[in-house]
Design a protein around this motif. Sequence first.
Motif, mmCIF file in Angstrom:
data_model
loop_
_atom_site.group_PDB
_atom_site.id
_atom_site.type_symbol
_atom_site.label_atom_id
_atom_site.label_comp_id
_atom_site.label_asym_id
_atom_site.label_seq_id
_atom_site.Cartn_x
_atom_site.Cartn_y
_atom_site.Cartn_z
ATOM 1 N N ILE A 156 3.195 9.387 -17.845
ATOM 2 C CA ILE A 156 4.016 8.212 -17.568
ATOM 3 C C ILE A 156 3.297 7.271 -16.613
ATOM 4 C CG2 ILE A 156 6.146 7.445 -16.427
ATOM 5 C CD1 ILE A 156 7.467 9.974 -17.641
ATOM 6 N N VAL A 157 2.693 7.821 -15.569
ATOM 7 C CA VAL A 157 1.968 6.980 -14.602
ATOM 8 C C VAL A 157 0.832 6.238 -15.311
ATOM 9 C CG1 VAL A 157 0.472 7.029 -12.578
ATOM 10 C CG2 VAL A 157 2.571 8.354 -12.587
ATOM 11 N N ASP A 179 0.789 -1.236 0.000
ATOM 12 C CA ASP A 179 0.000 0.000 0.000
ATOM 13 C C ASP A 179 0.821 1.286 0.000
ATOM 14 O OD1 ASP A 179 -2.400 -1.449 -0.090
ATOM 15 O OD2 ASP A 179 -2.380 -1.671 2.092
ATOM 16 N N PHE A 180 2.124 1.198 -0.152
ATOM 17 C CA PHE A 180 2.969 2.399 -0.188
ATOM 18 C C PHE A 180 2.572 3.308 -1.348
ATOM 19 C CE2 PHE A 180 6.973 4.464 -1.687
ATOM 20 C CZ PHE A 180 7.137 5.336 -0.629
ATOM 21 N N TYR A 181 2.425 2.735 -2.532
ATOM 22 C CA TYR A 181 2.126 3.557 -3.713
ATOM 23 C C TYR A 181 0.682 4.049 -3.719
ATOM 24 C CZ TYR A 181 6.763 2.332 -4.994
ATOM 25 O OH TYR A 181 8.127 2.196 -4.959
ATOM 26 N N ALA A 193 8.416 -7.839 -12.120
ATOM 27 C CA ALA A 193 9.426 -7.031 -11.417
ATOM 28 C C ALA A 193 9.676 -7.621 -10.032
ATOM 29 C CB ALA A 193 8.957 -5.587 -11.288
ATOM 30 N N LYS A 194 10.913 -7.546 -9.604
ATOM 31 C CA LYS A 194 11.231 -7.962 -8.242
ATOM 32 C C LYS A 194 10.499 -7.019 -7.294
ATOM 33 C CE LYS A 194 14.986 -8.904 -5.110
ATOM 34 N NZ LYS A 194 16.416 -8.810 -4.844
ATOM 35 N N ASN A 195 9.810 -7.567 -6.301
ATOM 36 C CA ASN A 195 8.997 -6.779 -5.355
ATOM 37 C C ASN A 195 7.896 -5.994 -6.059
ATOM 38 O OD1 ASN A 195 10.582 -7.537 -3.037
ATOM 39 N ND2 ASN A 195 12.139 -6.117 -3.773
ATOM 40 N N ALA A 196 7.265 -6.615 -7.029
ATOM 41 C CA ALA A 196 6.198 -5.959 -7.799
ATOM 42 C C ALA A 196 5.065 -5.496 -6.890
ATOM 43 C CB ALA A 196 5.647 -6.918 -8.842
ATOM 44 N N ILE A 197 4.415 -4.425 -7.301
ATOM 45 C CA ILE A 197 3.240 -3.929 -6.579
ATOM 46 C C ILE A 197 2.166 -5.010 -6.650
ATOM 47 C CG2 ILE A 197 1.443 -2.152 -6.557
ATOM 48 C CD1 ILE A 197 3.524 -0.244 -7.824
ATOM 49 N N GLY A 232 8.000 4.755 -8.758
ATOM 50 C CA GLY A 232 7.658 3.414 -8.286
ATOM 51 C C GLY A 232 6.883 2.617 -9.313
ATOM 52 N N ILE A 233 5.961 3.277 -9.977
ATOM 53 C CA ILE A 233 5.201 2.592 -11.023
ATOM 54 C C ILE A 233 6.138 2.172 -12.152
ATOM 55 C CG2 ILE A 233 3.515 3.004 -12.870
ATOM 56 C CD1 ILE A 233 1.736 4.304 -10.757
#
Length: 117
Positions: A111-112, A38-40, A76-80, A67-68
């Motif tokens: 970009i996001v 939930d950071f992002y 991705a490593k540690n993907a959302i 982050g995105i």
Amino acid sequence: MTDARGQLLGVLDNAASQQPEKLKVAQQQLKQWETSPDFYATLQDIFYDKSLPINLRFVAGLYLKNGIDAYWRKTAKNAIRPEERAQIRSRLLTSLNEENKQVCSNTMMAIVIDKSY
């Protein structure tokens, strides 16, 4: 991370600081949190909160974009997490009515949006 929103706001305030010591500590803390659940989504909440100072919102948007870019892909490593991605995606177009051009640069939000679809 909703309970840590206040903490995150304090760290973002330091990340926007002109004092190198505060900036360095804030960057280290944000780096530790970037793989937290939930950071992002919390960064997105802060980015959209028009009651907050512009500098905090801008820094939150910048970290959200980065982050995105780094963690959105499932491979991705540690993907959302998928739930957090769905939450972020569902609220993305909210930024299109942002009045402050400093906070919502077309490039940042493009970009996001591009990376998240």
